[in-house]
Scaffold this active site. Structure first.
Site, PDB file in Angstrom:
ATOM      1  CD  GLU A 118      -2.786  -1.237   2.427  1.00 46.34           C
ATOM      2  OE1 GLU A 118      -3.392  -0.234   2.787  1.00 46.34           O
ATOM      3  OE2 GLU A 118      -2.837  -2.322   3.034  1.00 46.34           O
ATOM      4  CG  HIS A 238      -8.833   5.185   2.513  1.00 50.74           C
ATOM      5  ND1 HIS A 238      -8.783   5.059   1.150  1.00 50.74           N
ATOM      6  CD2 HIS A 238      -8.174   4.121   3.010  1.00 50.74           C
ATOM      7  CE1 HIS A 238      -8.113   3.950   0.837  1.00 50.74           C
ATOM      8  NE2 HIS A 238      -7.726   3.372   1.967  1.00 50.74           N
ATOM      9  NE  ARG A 284      -4.430   5.187   3.728  1.00 50.46           N
ATOM     10  CZ  ARG A 284      -4.766   4.184   4.511  1.00 50.46           C
ATOM     11  NH1 ARG A 284      -5.333   4.414   5.680  1.00 50.46           N
ATOM     12  NH2 ARG A 284      -4.543   2.946   4.152  1.00 50.46           N
ATOM     13  CG  HIS A 345      -9.732   5.380   6.701  1.00 57.19           C
ATOM     14  ND1 HIS A 345     -10.623   4.366   6.427  1.00 57.19           N
ATOM     15  CD2 HIS A 345      -8.524   4.769   6.844  1.00 57.19           C
ATOM     16  CE1 HIS A 345      -9.984   3.199   6.396  1.00 57.19           C
ATOM     17  NE2 HIS A 345      -8.716   3.421   6.658  1.00 57.19           N
ATOM     18  NE  ARG A 380      -4.081   4.271  10.263  1.00 57.66           N
ATOM     19  CZ  ARG A 380      -4.563   3.369   9.405  1.00 57.66           C
ATOM     20  NH1 ARG A 380      -3.943   2.209   9.234  1.00 57.66           N
ATOM     21  NH2 ARG A 380      -5.668   3.600   8.735  1.00 57.66           N
TER      22      ARG A 380
HETATM   23  P1  FAD Z   1     -12.707  -0.855  16.878  1.00 51.23           P
HETATM   24  O1  FAD Z   1     -12.420  -2.037  16.078  1.00 51.23           O
HETATM   25  O2  FAD Z   1     -13.422   0.259  16.238  1.00 51.23           O
HETATM   26  O3  FAD Z   1     -13.539  -1.323  18.151  1.00 51.23           O
HETATM   27  C1  FAD Z   1     -14.083  -0.367  19.039  1.00 51.23           C
HETATM   28  C2  FAD Z   1     -15.055  -1.074  19.943  1.00 51.23           C
HETATM   29  O4  FAD Z   1     -15.449  -0.206  21.006  1.00 51.23           O
HETATM   30  C3  FAD Z   1     -16.335  -1.513  19.262  1.00 51.23           C
HETATM   31  O5  FAD Z   1     -16.653  -2.791  19.739  1.00 51.23           O
HETATM   32  C4  FAD Z   1     -17.364  -0.491  19.742  1.00 51.23           C
HETATM   33  O6  FAD Z   1     -18.669  -0.942  19.720  1.00 51.23           O
HETATM   34  C5  FAD Z   1     -16.871  -0.270  21.153  1.00 51.23           C
HETATM   35  N1  FAD Z   1     -17.297   1.003  21.768  1.00 51.23           N
HETATM   36  C6  FAD Z   1     -17.080   2.251  21.317  1.00 51.23           C
HETATM   37  N2  FAD Z   1     -17.604   3.147  22.194  1.00 51.23           N
HETATM   38  C7  FAD Z   1     -18.141   2.433  23.219  1.00 51.23           C
HETATM   39  C8  FAD Z   1     -18.837   2.767  24.410  1.00 51.23           C
HETATM   40  N3  FAD Z   1     -19.103   4.034  24.754  1.00 51.23           N
HETATM   41  N4  FAD Z   1     -19.251   1.769  25.212  1.00 51.23           N
HETATM   42  C9  FAD Z   1     -19.039   0.461  24.890  1.00 51.23           C
HETATM   43  N5  FAD Z   1     -18.403   0.088  23.762  1.00 51.23           N
HETATM   44  C10 FAD Z   1     -17.958   1.065  22.951  1.00 51.23           C
HETATM   45  N6  FAD Z   1      -6.264  -0.656   9.572  1.00 51.23           N
HETATM   46  C11 FAD Z   1      -5.245  -1.453   9.182  1.00 51.23           C
HETATM   47  O7  FAD Z   1      -4.221  -1.555   9.864  1.00 51.23           O
HETATM   48  N7  FAD Z   1      -5.366  -2.188   8.037  1.00 51.23           N
HETATM   49  C12 FAD Z   1      -6.465  -2.145   7.245  1.00 51.23           C
HETATM   50  O8  FAD Z   1      -6.536  -2.826   6.237  1.00 51.23           O
HETATM   51  C13 FAD Z   1      -7.522  -1.279   7.621  1.00 51.23           C
HETATM   52  N8  FAD Z   1      -8.627  -1.156   6.843  1.00 51.23           N
HETATM   53  C14 FAD Z   1      -9.670  -0.397   7.285  1.00 51.23           C
HETATM   54  C15 FAD Z   1     -10.843  -0.327   6.525  1.00 51.23           C
HETATM   55  C16 FAD Z   1     -11.949   0.375   6.990  1.00 51.23           C
HETATM   56  C17 FAD Z   1     -13.205   0.446   6.164  1.00 51.23           C
HETATM   57  C18 FAD Z   1     -11.875   1.035   8.246  1.00 51.23           C
HETATM   58  C19 FAD Z   1     -13.050   1.783   8.781  1.00 51.23           C
HETATM   59  C20 FAD Z   1     -10.702   0.993   8.984  1.00 51.23           C
HETATM   60  C21 FAD Z   1      -9.598   0.296   8.523  1.00 51.23           C
HETATM   61  N9  FAD Z   1      -8.412   0.238   9.250  1.00 51.23           N
HETATM   62  C22 FAD Z   1      -7.389  -0.565   8.829  1.00 51.23           C
HETATM   63  C23 FAD Z   1      -8.333   0.838  10.571  1.00 51.23           C
HETATM   64  C24 FAD Z   1      -8.567  -0.244  11.622  1.00 51.23           C
HETATM   65  O9  FAD Z   1      -9.555  -1.133  11.168  1.00 51.23           O
HETATM   66  C25 FAD Z   1      -8.989   0.320  12.956  1.00 51.23           C
HETATM   67  O10 FAD Z   1      -8.188   1.400  13.305  1.00 51.23           O
HETATM   68  C26 FAD Z   1      -8.897  -0.745  14.025  1.00 51.23           C
HETATM   69  O11 FAD Z   1      -9.665  -1.852  13.654  1.00 51.23           O
HETATM   70  C27 FAD Z   1      -9.362  -0.187  15.356  1.00 51.23           C
HETATM   71  O12 FAD Z   1      -9.468  -1.245  16.261  1.00 51.23           O
HETATM   72  P2  FAD Z   1      -9.953  -0.932  17.735  1.00 51.23           P
HETATM   73  O13 FAD Z   1     -10.061  -2.253  18.428  1.00 51.23           O
HETATM   74  O14 FAD Z   1      -9.113   0.113  18.336  1.00 51.23           O
HETATM   75  O15 FAD Z   1     -11.389  -0.260  17.543  1.00 51.23           O
HETATM   76  C1  SIN Z   2      -7.122  -0.055   3.041  1.00 51.73           C
HETATM   77  O1  SIN Z   2      -7.324  -1.243   2.849  1.00 51.73           O
HETATM   78  O2  SIN Z   2      -6.902   0.758   2.146  1.00 51.73           O
HETATM   79  C2  SIN Z   2      -7.144   0.463   4.435  1.00 51.73           C
HETATM   80  C3  SIN Z   2      -5.838   0.254   5.043  1.00 51.73           C
HETATM   81  C4  SIN Z   2      -5.668   1.067   6.289  1.00 51.73           C
HETATM   82  O3  SIN Z   2      -6.529   1.836   6.671  1.00 51.73           O
HETATM   83  O4  SIN Z   2      -4.594   0.931   6.867  1.00 51.73           O
END
Ligand code: FAD
Ligand code: SIN
Length: 534
Positions: A118, A238, A284, A345, A380
């Protein structure tokens, strides 16, 4: 409404994405874990990740190269020691995921992991599960966590505010107040160790790749509690979400450009060579800004992503989910250019932590997207987020288990509920207040987007002050409900982003201000940190 019961556990985790669940799986070896999550177990940004996880595992690659790429993308604000700790943990953390049941795509012979690439990466190093990496990770972690006797996952439980006490001048976190919407009860959950893993805040923007849960709850709760938050001006857009693809903008993974996809204007011109030597695979922030400039210049609604020169079978095999989704919208990506636009994003800033995930409040940790650890700096690097979430869940696990048993919550403690929780929810007044949701999304998109200016930020600041005080007054005067609690968090997070953006009088990484178009080293090569005055 009354306090129904008090819940206690050794580890209290808020959030069930990759950060919360990978932590819970480890912590359950040492004690009882409660995971609070506001919707279903799998409702998380994690579930939507496409590209994959960046890890230097190929023979041509090295940790040094991954570290260098991360620091280059971060534009002067990464903490080198944090980047090194995260990057070098990568291979071990991937093995743990595989042991929890995650199946990653392999090369044709099945012997090695398939590696994508990427923007900003100088080697192929993105481990993935086809183009549904997040879904595969979330599915496996949920399955593993459900089997663990010592993990209790409470779905449809919304954390409202952290429970903080003052111990001779030290702020200490004792747990969190949780709303159980089905009963309307507010329940104190207590623990000597509370972990914010609540993800990001994409929902405060009009167009976002993030699902509904991303309302900035963790940052808002932490700030209200007196934790340091920072670098929130660095909102990552993004570059390629599918134009007009619905309420949540459908992402066209950067991995598509990694396999040779080209950005074009409607005339067919490839324009990225005018912006960066890495062209379509520039970091990005550069690509999103280039698209923004081109759209403003041409007045067109979108640019195009073209993969029609790639073998159709390869496109369908590597990106089956993206292919099918586009087809369902009438676009065959093996034949048609895909109309794409940038969308909010990822939140690079967040709750400030040290190298162990500890915040400045005793007993409170943060990891995953909600945290600002020093890994991402001002921008990032693609696919470093899942890696950072795994790494900091691991570092926090190590520190918290070292500290386990050193501090107990007194048996007599449940704290009284703060604020008014009885009475009727004023539906009539809510109709007025709820319109602020659209107003916040609109103003953040228009005034605090990819290209900012002093005047637009000032205007946004004035608008958000009014919204925030109105929303907070409503929240305090009514029994809590998820819709008002989330709106309160969205308003506060938007206010914090604007405040950070107003402070940074330069352009760096994801923060571009046309009145200060250059990077001002020296005084500005530092984090923007905010803390509530108590
Ligand atoms: P999340 O996975 O968002 O989990 C947060 C959790 O907290 C959820 O369960 C939510 O319900 C809960 N929550 C929130 N507020 C509260 C509350 N007040 N009370 C109780 N529960 C709550 N990153 C990469 O490294 N590679 C990728 O390929 C990539 N692709 C992506 C594609 C998309 C479409 C998106 C949106 C993001 C992508 N990212 C990618 C970024 C990455 O997915 C996220 O940054 C990462 O998954 C965040 O993980 P997390 O566990 O911190 O939060
Ligand atoms: C993507 O697949 O382009 C998302 C990757 C990322 O957010 O790191």
């Amino acid at each position: 409404m009354a306090i129904a019961e008090v819940n206690r556990s050794d580890f209290l985790v808020i959030g069930s994405g990759i950060a919360g669940l990978s932590f819970a799986l480890k912590a359950s070896r040492k004690g009882r874990v409660t995971v609070i999550t506001k919707k279903g177990e799998a409702d998380a940004n994690t579930n939507y990740a496409q590209g994959g996880i960046a890890v230097a595992v190929s023979p041509e690659d090295s940790f040094a190269s991954h570290i260098e790429d991360t620091i280059n993308a971060g534009d002067g604000l990464c903490k080198a020691e944090v980047v090194e700790a995260v990057v070098t943990s990568g291979p071990r953390l991937i093995l743990e995921l595989i042991n929890w049941g995650v199946e990653f795509s392999r090369t044709k012979d099945g012997n090695t992991l398939d590696l994508g690439t990427e923007g900003g990466h100088s080697h192929r190093r993105v481990i993935h599960s086809s183009d549904l990496t997040g879904e595969e990770i979330e599915r496996s972690l949920v399955k593993a966590a459900i089997k663990e006797r010592r993990i209790r996952i409470l779905e449809d439980h919304l954390a409202l505010d952290l429970i903080i006490t003052d111990e001779q001048g030290r702020k200490v976190c004792q747990g969190v107040y949780v709303l159980e919407p089905s009963s309307g009860r507010v329940i104190p959950f207590l623990s000597p160790n509370t972990f914010l893993a609540t993800g990001g805040c994409g929902q405060i923007y009009l167009y976002t790749t993030n699902p509904d849960i991303a309302t900035g709850d963790g940052v808002a709760m932490a700030y209200r509690a007196g934790a340091e938050v920072g670098n929130l001006e660095f909102v990552q857009f993004h570059p390629t979400s599918l134009c007009n693809s619905g309420k949540r903008a459908f992402l066209i993974s950067e991995a598509v450009r990694g396999e040779g996809g080209k950005l074009r204007l409607s005339s067919g011109e490839q324009f990225m060579n005018r912006y960066h030597p890495l062209r379509d695979l520039a970091p990005r922030d550069v690509v999103a800004r280039a698209i923004d400039i081109e759209l403003k210049r041409s007045g067109q609604p979108c640019v195009y992503l073209d993969v029609t020169h790639l073998p159709p079978a390869k496109v369908k095999e590597r990106f089956p989910h993206i292919y099918e989704k586009c087809l369902s919208l009438g676009l065959d990506m093996t034949k048609d250019w895909l109309p794409v636009v940038p969308a909010a994003h990822y939140m690079c800033g967040g709750v400030i932590t040290d190298g162990w995930g500890r915040t400045n409040i005793e007993g409170l940790y943060a990891f995953g997207e909600v945290a600002c650890t020093g890994m991402h700096g001002a921008n990032r690097l693609a696919s470093n987020s899942l890696l950072e979430a795994l790494a900091f869940a691991d570092f926090s696990y190590k520190k918290a288990t070292e500290e386990l048993g050193k501090r107990e919550i007194p048996k007599s403690f449940p704290p009284p509920l703060e604020g008014k929780i009885g009475g009727e929810f004023q539906e009539g007044e809510w109709r007025r207040i709820s319109s602020y949701k659209g107003e916040i999304k609109e103003l953040m998109w228009r005034l605090v987007g990819i290209a900012r200016s002093d005047e637009r930020l000032k205007k946004a600041g004035e608008m958000i002050e009014r919204v925030l005080s109105d929303v907070e007054a409503f929240y305090q005067a009514n029994p809590p409900q998820p819709r008002s609690a989330e709106l309160r968090n969205m308003a506060l997070t938007a206010w914090l982003i604007i405040k950070c953006a107003l402070r940074r009088k330069e352009s760096r990484g994801l923060h571009y201000n046309e009145d200060h178009p250059d990077k001002a080293n020296g005084n500005w090569a530092k984090d923007t940190i905010l803390q509530r005055k108590s």
